[in-house]
Design an enzyme around this catalytic site. Structure first.
Site, PDB file in Angstrom:
ATOM      1  N   GLN A  99      39.831  41.255  46.360  1.00  0.00           N
ATOM      2  CA  GLN A  99      39.569  40.275  45.299  1.00  0.00           C
ATOM      3  C   GLN A  99      40.905  39.809  44.733  1.00  0.00           C
ATOM      4  O   GLN A  99      40.953  38.927  43.887  1.00  0.00           O
ATOM      5  CB  GLN A  99      38.763  40.915  44.171  1.00  0.00           C
ATOM      6  CG  GLN A  99      37.406  41.418  44.613  1.00  0.00           C
ATOM      7  CD  GLN A  99      36.802  42.361  43.564  1.00  0.00           C
ATOM      8  OE1 GLN A  99      36.154  41.924  42.627  1.00  0.00           O
ATOM      9  NE2 GLN A  99      37.007  43.652  43.729  1.00  0.00           N
ATOM     10  N   ASN A 100      41.986  40.443  45.173  1.00  0.00           N
ATOM     11  CA  ASN A 100      43.305  40.119  44.609  1.00  0.00           C
ATOM     12  C   ASN A 100      43.866  38.862  45.247  1.00  0.00           C
ATOM     13  O   ASN A 100      43.687  38.614  46.432  1.00  0.00           O
ATOM     14  CB  ASN A 100      44.269  41.290  44.807  1.00  0.00           C
ATOM     15  CG  ASN A 100      43.757  42.541  44.114  1.00  0.00           C
ATOM     16  OD1 ASN A 100      42.903  42.444  43.240  1.00  0.00           O
ATOM     17  ND2 ASN A 100      44.257  43.690  44.509  1.00  0.00           N
TER      18      ASN A 100
ATOM     19  N   HIS B 267      38.953  35.844  46.797  1.00  0.00           N
ATOM     20  CA  HIS B 267      39.229  34.996  45.624  1.00  0.00           C
ATOM     21  C   HIS B 267      40.449  34.093  45.813  1.00  0.00           C
ATOM     22  O   HIS B 267      40.984  33.584  44.834  1.00  0.00           O
ATOM     23  CB  HIS B 267      39.375  35.867  44.369  1.00  0.00           C
ATOM     24  CG  HIS B 267      38.088  36.543  43.961  1.00  0.00           C
ATOM     25  ND1 HIS B 267      38.022  37.569  43.049  1.00  0.00           N
ATOM     26  CD2 HIS B 267      36.797  36.305  44.356  1.00  0.00           C
ATOM     27  CE1 HIS B 267      36.747  37.944  42.888  1.00  0.00           C
ATOM     28  NE2 HIS B 267      36.003  37.196  43.689  1.00  0.00           N
TER      29      HIS B 267
ATOM     30  N   CYS C 209      45.642  19.869  46.934  1.00  0.00           N
ATOM     31  CA  CYS C 209      45.336  18.691  46.130  1.00  0.00           C
ATOM     32  C   CYS C 209      43.831  18.597  45.903  1.00  0.00           C
ATOM     33  O   CYS C 209      43.057  18.707  46.855  1.00  0.00           O
ATOM     34  CB  CYS C 209      45.844  17.445  46.856  1.00  0.00           C
ATOM     35  SG  CYS C 209      45.257  15.918  46.101  1.00  0.00           S
TER      36      CYS C 209
ATOM     37  N   CYS D 114      50.104  15.420  44.117  1.00  0.00           N
ATOM     38  CA  CYS D 114      50.127  15.307  45.579  1.00  0.00           C
ATOM     39  C   CYS D 114      51.090  14.201  45.997  1.00  0.00           C
ATOM     40  O   CYS D 114      51.058  13.096  45.446  1.00  0.00           O
ATOM     41  CB  CYS D 114      48.706  15.003  46.049  1.00  0.00           C
ATOM     42  SG  CYS D 114      48.558  14.825  47.821  1.00  0.00           S
TER      43      CYS D 114
ATOM     44  N   CYS E  64      48.552  11.336  47.840  1.00  0.00           N
ATOM     45  CA  CYS E  64      47.557  10.498  47.147  1.00  0.00           C
ATOM     46  C   CYS E  64      47.734  10.500  45.633  1.00  0.00           C
ATOM     47  O   CYS E  64      46.990   9.815  44.925  1.00  0.00           O
ATOM     48  CB  CYS E  64      46.147  10.953  47.511  1.00  0.00           C
ATOM     49  SG  CYS E  64      45.690  12.505  46.736  1.00  0.00           S
TER      50      CYS E  64
ATOM     51  N   GLY F  96      40.113  50.482  42.920  1.00  0.00           N
ATOM     52  CA  GLY F  96      40.797  49.714  41.867  1.00  0.00           C
ATOM     53  C   GLY F  96      40.042  48.479  41.425  1.00  0.00           C
ATOM     54  O   GLY F  96      40.656  47.485  41.053  1.00  0.00           O
ATOM     55  N   THR F  97      38.715  48.563  41.446  1.00  0.00           N
ATOM     56  CA  THR F  97      37.926  47.426  40.946  1.00  0.00           C
ATOM     57  C   THR F  97      36.870  47.933  39.979  1.00  0.00           C
ATOM     58  O   THR F  97      36.265  48.988  40.206  1.00  0.00           O
ATOM     59  CB  THR F  97      37.286  46.608  42.094  1.00  0.00           C
ATOM     60  OG1 THR F  97      36.459  45.590  41.514  1.00  0.00           O
ATOM     61  CG2 THR F  97      36.467  47.446  43.056  1.00  0.00           C
ATOM     62  N   SER F  98      36.662  47.150  38.900  1.00  0.00           N
ATOM     63  CA  SER F  98      35.636  47.538  37.929  1.00  0.00           C
ATOM     64  C   SER F  98      34.244  47.216  38.475  1.00  0.00           C
ATOM     65  O   SER F  98      33.249  47.656  37.920  1.00  0.00           O
ATOM     66  CB  SER F  98      35.873  46.821  36.601  1.00  0.00           C
ATOM     67  OG  SER F  98      35.922  45.431  36.816  1.00  0.00           O
TER      68      SER F  98
HETATM   69  P1  OAD Z   1      39.452  44.650  36.685  1.00  0.00           P
HETATM   70  O1  OAD Z   1      40.589  44.396  35.750  1.00  0.00           O
HETATM   71  O2  OAD Z   1      38.080  44.284  36.224  1.00  0.00           O
HETATM   72  O3  OAD Z   1      39.404  46.196  37.072  1.00  0.00           O
HETATM   73  C1  OAD Z   1      40.544  46.901  37.477  1.00  0.00           C
HETATM   74  C2  OAD Z   1      40.142  48.314  37.851  1.00  0.00           C
HETATM   75  O4  OAD Z   1      41.301  48.973  38.331  1.00  0.00           O
HETATM   76  C3  OAD Z   1      39.607  49.136  36.674  1.00  0.00           C
HETATM   77  O5  OAD Z   1      38.398  49.775  37.051  1.00  0.00           O
HETATM   78  C4  OAD Z   1      40.719  50.171  36.427  1.00  0.00           C
HETATM   79  O6  OAD Z   1      40.219  51.412  35.962  1.00  0.00           O
HETATM   80  C5  OAD Z   1      41.311  50.291  37.822  1.00  0.00           C
HETATM   81  N1  OAD Z   1      42.707  50.766  37.887  1.00  0.00           N
HETATM   82  C6  OAD Z   1      43.689  50.645  36.957  1.00  0.00           C
HETATM   83  N2  OAD Z   1      44.831  51.191  37.406  1.00  0.00           N
HETATM   84  C7  OAD Z   1      44.576  51.658  38.658  1.00  0.00           C
HETATM   85  C8  OAD Z   1      45.340  52.349  39.651  1.00  0.00           C
HETATM   86  N3  OAD Z   1      46.617  52.645  39.460  1.00  0.00           N
HETATM   87  N4  OAD Z   1      44.726  52.674  40.816  1.00  0.00           N
HETATM   88  C9  OAD Z   1      43.431  52.359  41.029  1.00  0.00           C
HETATM   89  N5  OAD Z   1      42.662  51.739  40.135  1.00  0.00           N
HETATM   90  C10 OAD Z   1      43.215  51.389  38.963  1.00  0.00           C
HETATM   91  O7  OAD Z   1      39.824  43.935  38.056  1.00  0.00           O
HETATM   92  P2  OAD Z   1      38.889  43.521  39.284  1.00  0.00           P
HETATM   93  O8  OAD Z   1      37.748  44.474  39.448  1.00  0.00           O
HETATM   94  O9  OAD Z   1      39.776  43.295  40.436  1.00  0.00           O
HETATM   95  O10 OAD Z   1      38.308  37.198  39.588  1.00  0.00           O
HETATM   96  O11 OAD Z   1      38.328  42.138  38.776  1.00  0.00           O
HETATM   97  C11 OAD Z   1      37.497  41.398  39.623  1.00  0.00           C
HETATM   98  C12 OAD Z   1      37.719  39.932  39.406  1.00  0.00           C
HETATM   99  O12 OAD Z   1      37.629  39.616  38.010  1.00  0.00           O
HETATM  100  C13 OAD Z   1      39.102  39.425  39.769  1.00  0.00           C
HETATM  101  O13 OAD Z   1      39.265  39.190  41.155  1.00  0.00           O
HETATM  102  C14 OAD Z   1      39.200  38.161  38.990  1.00  0.00           C
HETATM  103  C15 OAD Z   1      38.672  38.676  37.667  1.00  0.00           C
HETATM  104  O14 OAD Z   1      38.183  37.738  36.794  1.00  0.00           O
HETATM  105  C16 OAD Z   1      38.669  35.918  39.705  1.00  0.00           C
HETATM  106  O15 OAD Z   1      39.713  35.501  39.258  1.00  0.00           O
HETATM  107  C17 OAD Z   1      37.667  35.057  40.408  1.00  0.00           C
END
Ligand code: OAD
Length: 252
Positions: free
Chosen positions: A102-103, A120, A128, A149, A152, A189-191
């Site tokens: 997602q990064n 993402h 553009c 651009c 255009c 590392g994703t919520s």
């Molecule tokens: P979040 O900021 O929601 O979550 C980050 C997660 O990483 C949390 O659960 C933390 O506990 C965890 N974390 C922090 N430090 C860490 C470490 N050292 N090792 C492992 N985990 C760690 O970020 P995302 O889940 O990536 O979307 O968010 C999802 C999407 O929401 C993003 O891609 C973005 C955002 O809005 C768009 O921009 C479309």
């Protein structure tokens, strides 16, 4: 921190033909890229609807570009960390590793991962809004204010998925295929609150994958995984790949 990797995970990995890894902002935290949620998260300081949507861009392109120019500069300076590097090393001991991220920071590719599905977008690319012409960061950052651009005259935007927008079709289809085919699936590392990305771990589990989560904090997914490894990915992943490499070497 001493990291214990459970035998049952090492066994599953040693026998796995395909490992899929969903990553979020936490994987880049140890590189110095801020996460989105939590006390110091980006969305606690800025309102998402003012910065990351097409409406916001059309309403105030200067503000949106100021923010993206700032993020582009931060991200250009950071380096992949030990977690990204461990995922690259995993490719030496697992036949097929798919990274689904997602990064937008491009750090998996910069580390050297071979298969990366970017759900993402990628902050190093721009296009553009009128004719779709692609632009690199050097070009857009050299233009003061909102870049336009050369073909255009349309406004150029970052090639990232904003709220309310569809995910890139091919990247999503590849991510689903990887989730459905994986023997082991990691959510790291994703919520796990942003869909559809957040649906992939449970899809993988329904299709028979051993589901593992790595995170310093429990998330909405934690109760539904086969194994939760609590801690930073930059510490757990290197220990995990070292242990797996030793086991594979012993078994050969
Ligand atoms: P979040 O900021 O929601 O979550 C980050 C997660 O990483 C949390 O659960 C933390 O506990 C965890 N974390 C922090 N430090 C860490 C470490 N050292 N090792 C492992 N985990 C760690 O970020 P995302 O889940 O990536 O979307 O968010 C999802 C999407 O929401 C993003 O891609 C973005 C955002 O809005 C768009 O921009 C479309």
């Amino acid at each position: 921190m001493s990291v214990e990797i459970p035998e049952r995970l090492l066994d599953s990995l040693a026998n796995a033909g395909w490992v899929a890894v969903l990553t979020g902002a936490g994987v880049s935290a140890e590189s110095g890229v801020p996460t989105f949620r939590g006390a110091d998260g980006i969305w606690s300081m800025f309102r998402v609807e003012e910065l990351a949507s097409m409406d916001a861009f059309l309403r105030n392109p200067e503000l949106v570009w100021q923010w993206y120019a700032h993020r582009k500069t931060i991200i250009a300076r950071v380096r992949p960390n030990a977690g990204h590097e461990a995922l690259v090393r995993m490719e030496r001991v697992v036949p097929h590793v798919s990274i689904i991220t997602q990064n937008i920071d491009n750090l998996h590719r910069r580390a050297g991962s071979a298969v990366v599905h970017e759900l993402h977008g990628n902050i190093e690319r721009n296009y553009c809004v009128k004719c779709g012409a692609p632009y690199g960061n050097e070009d857009v950052l050299s233009q003061p204010g909102v870049p336009h651009c050369h073909h255009c005259g349309g406004m150029v935007r970052p090639d990232v998925v904003w709220f309310g927008e569809m995910l890139p079709e091919e990247e999503w289809a590849s991510a689903v295929r990887a989730a459905e085919s994986a023997d082991v699936f990691f959510s790291i590392g994703t919520s796990g609150v942003v869909y559809p990305a957040a649906s992939l771990p449970l899809l993988a589990r329904r299709r028979g994958a051993f589901l593992v989560e790595i995170n310093p904090e429990p998330t909405a997914l934690t109760d539904r995984v086969d194994l939760f490894l609590q801690g930073p990915s930059g510490e757990i992943l290197p220990a995990l790949v070292d242990a797996l490499t030793s086991i594979k070497a012993c078994r050969e």
